[in-house]
Design a protein around this motif. Structure first.
Motif, PDB file in Angstrom:
ATOM      1  N   SER A   1       0.408  -0.943   0.131  1.00 15.18           N
ATOM      2  CA  SER A   1       0.061  -0.024   0.207  1.00 15.18           C
ATOM      3  C   SER A   1       0.684   1.538   0.445  1.00 15.18           C
ATOM      4  CB  SER A   1      -0.951  -0.037   1.169  1.00 15.18           C
ATOM      5  OG  SER A   1      -0.355  -0.267   2.445  1.00 15.18           O
ATOM      6  N   PRO A   2       0.475   2.125  -0.227  1.00 18.58           N
ATOM      7  CA  PRO A   2       0.949   3.574  -0.568  1.00 18.58           C
ATOM      8  C   PRO A   2       1.759   3.902   1.036  1.00 18.58           C
ATOM      9  CG  PRO A   2      -0.769   4.161  -1.607  1.00 18.58           C
ATOM     10  CD  PRO A   2      -0.851   2.434  -1.131  1.00 18.58           C
ATOM     11  N   ALA A   3       0.839   3.482   1.552  1.00 22.74           N
ATOM     12  CA  ALA A   3       1.099   4.177   3.416  1.00 22.74           C
ATOM     13  C   ALA A   3       2.522   3.028   3.885  1.00 22.74           C
ATOM     14  CB  ALA A   3      -0.032   3.562   4.634  1.00 22.74           C
ATOM     15  N   ASP A   4       2.203   2.197   3.151  1.00 20.46           N
ATOM     16  CA  ASP A   4       3.667   1.326   3.657  1.00 20.46           C
ATOM     17  C   ASP A   4       4.976   1.498   2.679  1.00 20.46           C
ATOM     18  OD1 ASP A   4       2.771  -0.069   5.861  1.00 20.46           O
ATOM     19  OD2 ASP A   4       1.748  -2.076   4.438  1.00 20.46           O
ATOM     20  N   LEU A   5       4.682   1.703   1.488  1.00 18.00           N
ATOM     21  CA  LEU A   5       5.360   2.819   0.036  1.00 18.00           C
ATOM     22  C   LEU A   5       5.881   3.306   1.618  1.00 18.00           C
ATOM     23  CD1 LEU A   5       4.151   2.343  -2.929  1.00 18.00           C
ATOM     24  CD2 LEU A   5       5.701   1.087  -2.203  1.00 18.00           C
ATOM     25  N   ILE A   6       5.600   4.717   1.550  1.00 21.32           N
ATOM     26  CA  ILE A   6       6.580   5.768   2.655  1.00 21.32           C
ATOM     27  C   ILE A   6       6.778   5.370   4.076  1.00 21.32           C
ATOM     28  CG2 ILE A   6       5.783   7.556   3.877  1.00 21.32           C
ATOM     29  CD1 ILE A   6       3.357   8.271   1.963  1.00 21.32           C
ATOM     30  N   ARG A   7       6.603   4.006   4.686  1.00 19.87           N
ATOM     31  CA  ARG A   7       6.602   3.794   6.100  1.00 19.87           C
ATOM     32  C   ARG A   7       8.683   3.269   5.556  1.00 19.87           C
ATOM     33  NH1 ARG A   7       2.248   1.858   7.330  1.00 19.87           N
ATOM     34  NH2 ARG A   7       0.809   3.221   8.638  1.00 19.87           N
ATOM     35  N   ARG A   8       8.456   2.707   4.469  1.00 21.08           N
ATOM     36  CA  ARG A   8       9.670   1.720   3.895  1.00 21.08           C
ATOM     37  C   ARG A   8      10.766   3.460   3.309  1.00 21.08           C
ATOM     38  NH1 ARG A   8      11.670  -3.083   2.488  1.00 21.08           N
ATOM     39  NH2 ARG A   8      13.986  -2.895   3.065  1.00 21.08           N
ATOM     40  N   LEU A   9       9.995   4.279   2.571  1.00 17.66           N
ATOM     41  CA  LEU A   9      11.015   4.851   2.025  1.00 17.66           C
ATOM     42  C   LEU A   9      11.797   5.482   3.178  1.00 17.66           C
ATOM     43  CD1 LEU A   9      11.670   7.269   0.003  1.00 17.66           C
ATOM     44  CD2 LEU A   9       9.551   7.878  -0.158  1.00 17.66           C
ATOM     45  N   VAL A  10      11.199   6.426   4.035  1.00 18.05           N
ATOM     46  CA  VAL A  10      11.423   7.088   5.049  1.00 18.05           C
ATOM     47  C   VAL A  10      12.394   6.006   5.706  1.00 18.05           C
ATOM     48  CG1 VAL A  10       9.916   8.981   5.698  1.00 18.05           C
ATOM     49  CG2 VAL A  10      10.210   6.838   7.068  1.00 18.05           C
ATOM     50  N   GLU A  11      12.295   5.028   5.703  1.00 23.80           N
ATOM     51  CA  GLU A  11      13.644   3.770   7.210  1.00 23.80           C
ATOM     52  C   GLU A  11      14.633   4.192   5.485  1.00 23.80           C
ATOM     53  OE1 GLU A  11      11.507   0.165   7.904  1.00 23.80           O
ATOM     54  OE2 GLU A  11      13.123  -0.554   6.874  1.00 23.80           O
ATOM     55  N   VAL A  12      14.631   3.348   4.338  1.00 25.63           N
ATOM     56  CA  VAL A  12      15.514   3.038   3.564  1.00 25.63           C
ATOM     57  C   VAL A  12      16.398   4.828   2.719  1.00 25.63           C
ATOM     58  CG1 VAL A  12      14.834   1.133   2.186  1.00 25.63           C
ATOM     59  CG2 VAL A  12      14.741   3.224   1.532  1.00 25.63           C
TER      60      VAL A  12
ATOM     61  N   VAL B   1      -7.218   7.366   1.975  1.00 28.12           N
ATOM     62  CA  VAL B   1      -6.956   7.729   0.297  1.00 28.12           C
ATOM     63  C   VAL B   1      -6.951   5.731  -0.188  1.00 28.12           C
ATOM     64  CG1 VAL B   1      -5.766   7.792  -1.720  1.00 28.12           C
ATOM     65  CG2 VAL B   1      -5.654   9.082  -0.265  1.00 28.12           C
ATOM     66  N   ASN B   2      -6.809   4.655   0.021  1.00 30.41           N
ATOM     67  CA  ASN B   2      -7.381   3.972   0.072  1.00 30.41           C
ATOM     68  C   ASN B   2      -8.440   2.944  -0.078  1.00 30.41           C
ATOM     69  OD1 ASN B   2      -5.673   2.326  -1.964  1.00 30.41           O
ATOM     70  ND2 ASN B   2      -3.941   2.391  -0.335  1.00 30.41           N
TER      71      ASN B   2
END
Ligand code: ATP
Ligand code: MG
Length: 747
Positions: free
Chosen positions: A500-511, A542-543
């Motif tokens: 999901s976009p929310a999880d993508l953001i969580r991962r993005l800020v981490e990497v 949104v989703n």
């Protein structure tokens, strides 16, 4: 479901709601006359009484927030399921939705990115560099913002780059042959703008992106050239019609080509001429839709009599205005307060103390959320924000620095935009050095020049960087670039796998170690980090709330990503929702009820509050000295005053700091003219309450949600004379009551 909605309307409103669904309708009426309420009720009526399918109704609102509010009201009238099927939103959002679905029909890629004003400005700034020598030679200074606004004006009139160039050439030719002494500098500027317009469009297409104006222009092209894309529509509704521009009007016609329209508007509230709105669209509609019926509404349900009287006196000074009757339904209430202060600090301090006093005085009847402070422009908010803070009053800025324009939000969106559309260069340029990877401007412009030659994206180019053809990029830089691409690839893969976009953001800020990056670079990193969390919340919402149309789209993705795979469209839908979110859309509604609102007058359009305070009503500020249309400024003040339900405060300072310099200020001519003619429209006395009134308040407040009859009974029990009620600020506060019902039970 509420089946009594027609009973809450007056006869003129009912006739508007019940007007034949096949005959075009214009509802013209002043503020607070229930236009938006009627529009909503008519939608419900067509569905409930005429059996119209909700999915065949298109309703256009001025902001997404207004669309959501309308959907909420309709949910009560027709139920959640049906309300969810309505096609509602701004012209921009509707166009974006259909452009995604039918992108191929007009030669667009479905994964186009919506380019916001800041990104557009950056593109123009880089194009302007190419004209630097030319501009300097002619001693012309041209700013990116000015060029963008000229291009935007051309687009609002539906003029393409080629047409704009042609018009400019022929205008210059004409003035040359007529020997007119038209300023040659302005001719030079026009030509440069025309050329930049052309290059700007080319760059947008290379980036596979559309700016906000393009959404409308491409939408218009789509709807007018492909009738099957509008066949679903049986009725088009437009709220705030007076502020539509030419392109939006054409869009309405294109969507309604085979069906009927209902529009509501008020020429007295047209305040977007500076953004090319055409109040003349109301007249034009009478020619284009020859059978159009006009219904006027004359009863104001929002404001007290005194507030309405003052508002009318302001707008009536425009002699060219067509007179319209507007009658108050509420008692006269408290006379609007007019005050002068020695400085902006004194004015702001008064506002804060007065807000606090009223809240305390009304013993729970008024909350922070019942107050709005309306400003001519955002920059005036600093003194007010400080003063409110000093008094410990929570506040929020509506339409201020928009959530999606904040640095931290834009940083993260840039990564996601790149995942969705590898050709979107502005996102690449932002993301590649956030956090800083030490990749220099020279390297970037070299890479960019190379992509333009080979027509591949920067990401693809970087992947090929090891092919031996890029000896000029040093190995450490290459490694950094490639590690950046690895991040994008990772996110791309996750998105494809359905993350999901929310999880993508969580991962993005981490990497990318974004929290550390903020901590190291931003003094207010904690607030910014909170905003990142808020973005994640927004992404999850949104989703969940995908309307049917978008749900269909979510599985309709057929565009090619970096690696030629099908794209994950929930991400695209999230990006679209964030790019199209307009002023005040992204607010935590629940929390906001507990905050004083600070807003520009423009952003307050269509809304209402029990208490409105308008500071800085001074010459040069309101009317704003840069405005070209004084009558539009006057109407803006009228719009501001008519947001008030019960109490209205207008103030000014005799000295104000403008751009670091303290200047003497005079009361706005809009107010001084009215005050001179009729001093009784204002008072400098502040509202207070009699013991009887206080007793009624506490009595009423014993009940969680007092009904009209509760209040009437309390009033009757206390035997407050009806004349006192007529003038009572308390009764004005209880604006939603029908005064007749109270008086009846008191007599
Ligand atoms: P604006 O021009 O500012 O957008 P409007 O004409 O759209 O105003 P609405 O916002 O629809 O007005 O209505 C103003 C207020 O009056 C709302 O609180 C609405 O619920 C109330 N109202 C409208 N019609 C009636 C009515 N017949 N009886 C009681 N309240 C009404
Ligand atoms: Mg309205």
């Amino acid at each position: 479901m509420d089946s009594t909605y027609l009973q809450t309307l007056n006869p003129a409103q009912v006739s508007a709601v019940k007007h034949s669904p096949d005959i075009p309708l214009q509802i013209l009426a002043g503020p607070g006359s229930g236009k938006t309420k009627v529009l909503t009720s008519r939608i419900a009526y067509l569905i409930l009484q005429h059996g119209m399918a909700p999915s065949s109704i298109c309703a256009v609102t001025f902001t997404n927030k207004a669309a959501n509010e309308m959907k909420e009201r309709l949910t009560k009238l027709i139920g959640k399921e049906k309300a969810g099927e309505l096609r509602m939103g701004t012209f921009h959002a509707l166009c974006a939705l259909f452009l995604r679905k039918y992108s191929k029909s007009i030669g667009l890629e479905g994964n186009f990115t919506v380019c916001d004003a800041e990104e557009s400005k950056k593109i123009i700034a880089s194009l302007l560099k190419e004209y630097k020598a030319d501009l300097e030679a002619k001693d012309i200074s041209l700013k990116d913002g000015t060029v963008l606004s000229l291009i935007s004006k051309a687009k609002a009139k539906g003029s393409s780059a080629a047409e704009f160039m042609k018009e400019t050439r022929s205008r210059l030719q004409k003035s040359k042959s007529s020997g007119s002494s038209t300023n040659s500098i302005s001719g030079d500027i026009d030509m440069i703008v025309a050329e930049i317009y052309h290059d700007y469009e080319k760059t947008l297409r290379q980036n596979n992106s559309l700016d906000f104006d393009d959404l409308l222009l491409f939408g218009l092209k789509l709807f007018s050239e492909n009738q099957h894309t509008v066949n679903w529509c049986k009725h088009v509704f437009v709220d705030e019609f007076q502020d539509t521009n030419v392109t939006q009007y054409e869009l309405m016609r294109a969507i309604a080509v085979a069906c009927c329209v209902t529009v509501v508007g008020d020429p007295d509230q047209s305040i977007y001429g500076w953004r090319s709105a055409e109040v003349g669209n109301l007249k034009r509609m009478q020619t284009d839709f020859s059978s159009v019926k006009q219904i006027l509404l004359e009863q104001n349900y929002r404001s007290t009599g005194s507030i309405l009287r003052l508002s009318m006196a302001i707008v009536d000074q425009d002699r060219s205005r067509i007179q319209k009757s507007l009658v108050a339904s509420h008692p006269a209430g408290t006379i609007p307060v007019l005050r002068c202060f020695s400085s902006e600090q004194a004015e702001a301090a008064f506002i804060a103390v007065e807000v606090k006093r009223l809240v305390a005085h009304m013993g729970g009847l008024l909350h922070w959320g019942d107050f709005v402070i309306l400003l001519r422009f955002n920059a005036l908010s600093r003194a007010i924000e400080n003063a409110l803070q000093k008094e410990g009053i929570p506040s929020r800025v509506l339409g201020g620095h928009k959530f999606f324009e904040r640095l931290e939000i834009k940083d993260l969106l840039a990564y996601l935009q790149l995942v969705d559309n590898p050709h979107f260069t502005p996102a690449f340029m932002r993301a590649v050095n956030t956090p800083s990877r030490g990749i220099g401007e020279k390297t970037l412009s070299e890479l960019l020049a190379r992509t333009q030659k080979s027509k591949i994206s920067l990401l693809e180019l970087i992947e090929k960087i090891n092919d031996g053809k890029t000896p000029d990029i040093k190995p450490p830089v290459k490694r950094k670039l490639q590690s950046f691409v690895t991040h994008i690839r990772l996110l791309k893969r996750m998105a494809k796998e359905g993350t999901s976009p929310a999880d993508l953001i969580r991962r993005l800020v981490e990497v990318i170690g974004y929290q550390d990056h903020l901590r190291q670079t931003q003094p207010d990193w904690e607030t910014r980090w909170e905003n990142v969390q808020e973005l994640i919340t927004f992404a999850s919402d949104v989703n969940v709330d995908l309307p049917d149309e978008t749900r269909e789209l979510a599985y309709d993705g057929d565009t090619i990503g970096i690696d030629g795979s099908r794209d994950a469209t929930p991400l695209r839908l999230f990006l679209q929702a964030s790019m199209l979110s307009s002023e005040g859309d992204h607010q935590n509604e629940e929390n906001d009820k507990e905050k004083v609102t600070i807003s520009t007058c423009h952003s307050a359009k269509g809304l209402e509050w029990p208490v409105v305070m308008i500071p800085a009503v001074e010459q040069g500020t309101f009317p704003f000295y840069r405005s070209e249309d004084i009558e539009e400024e006057r109407r803006l003040l009228y719009v501001a005053c008519t947001r008030a339900q019960s109490l209205l405060y207008i103030s000014h300072a005799s000295q104000r700091k403008v751009a670091g310099e303290t200047k003497g200020k005079e009361l706005s001519g809009f107010i001084s003219a009215v005050a001179k003619q009729n001093p009784s429209l204002f008072t400098d006395q502040l509202t207070s309450f009699t013991p009887d009134e206080r007793a009624v308040i506490s009595k009423v407040l014993d009940r969680p949600k007092p009904s009209d009859s509760d209040v009437a009974r309390s009033v009757a029990e206390l035997s407050v004379p009806s004349s006192a009620i007529e003038l009572s600020p308390l009764m004005a506060m209880l604006f939603h009551l029908q005064p007749s019902s109270i008086q009846a039970s008191c007599s």
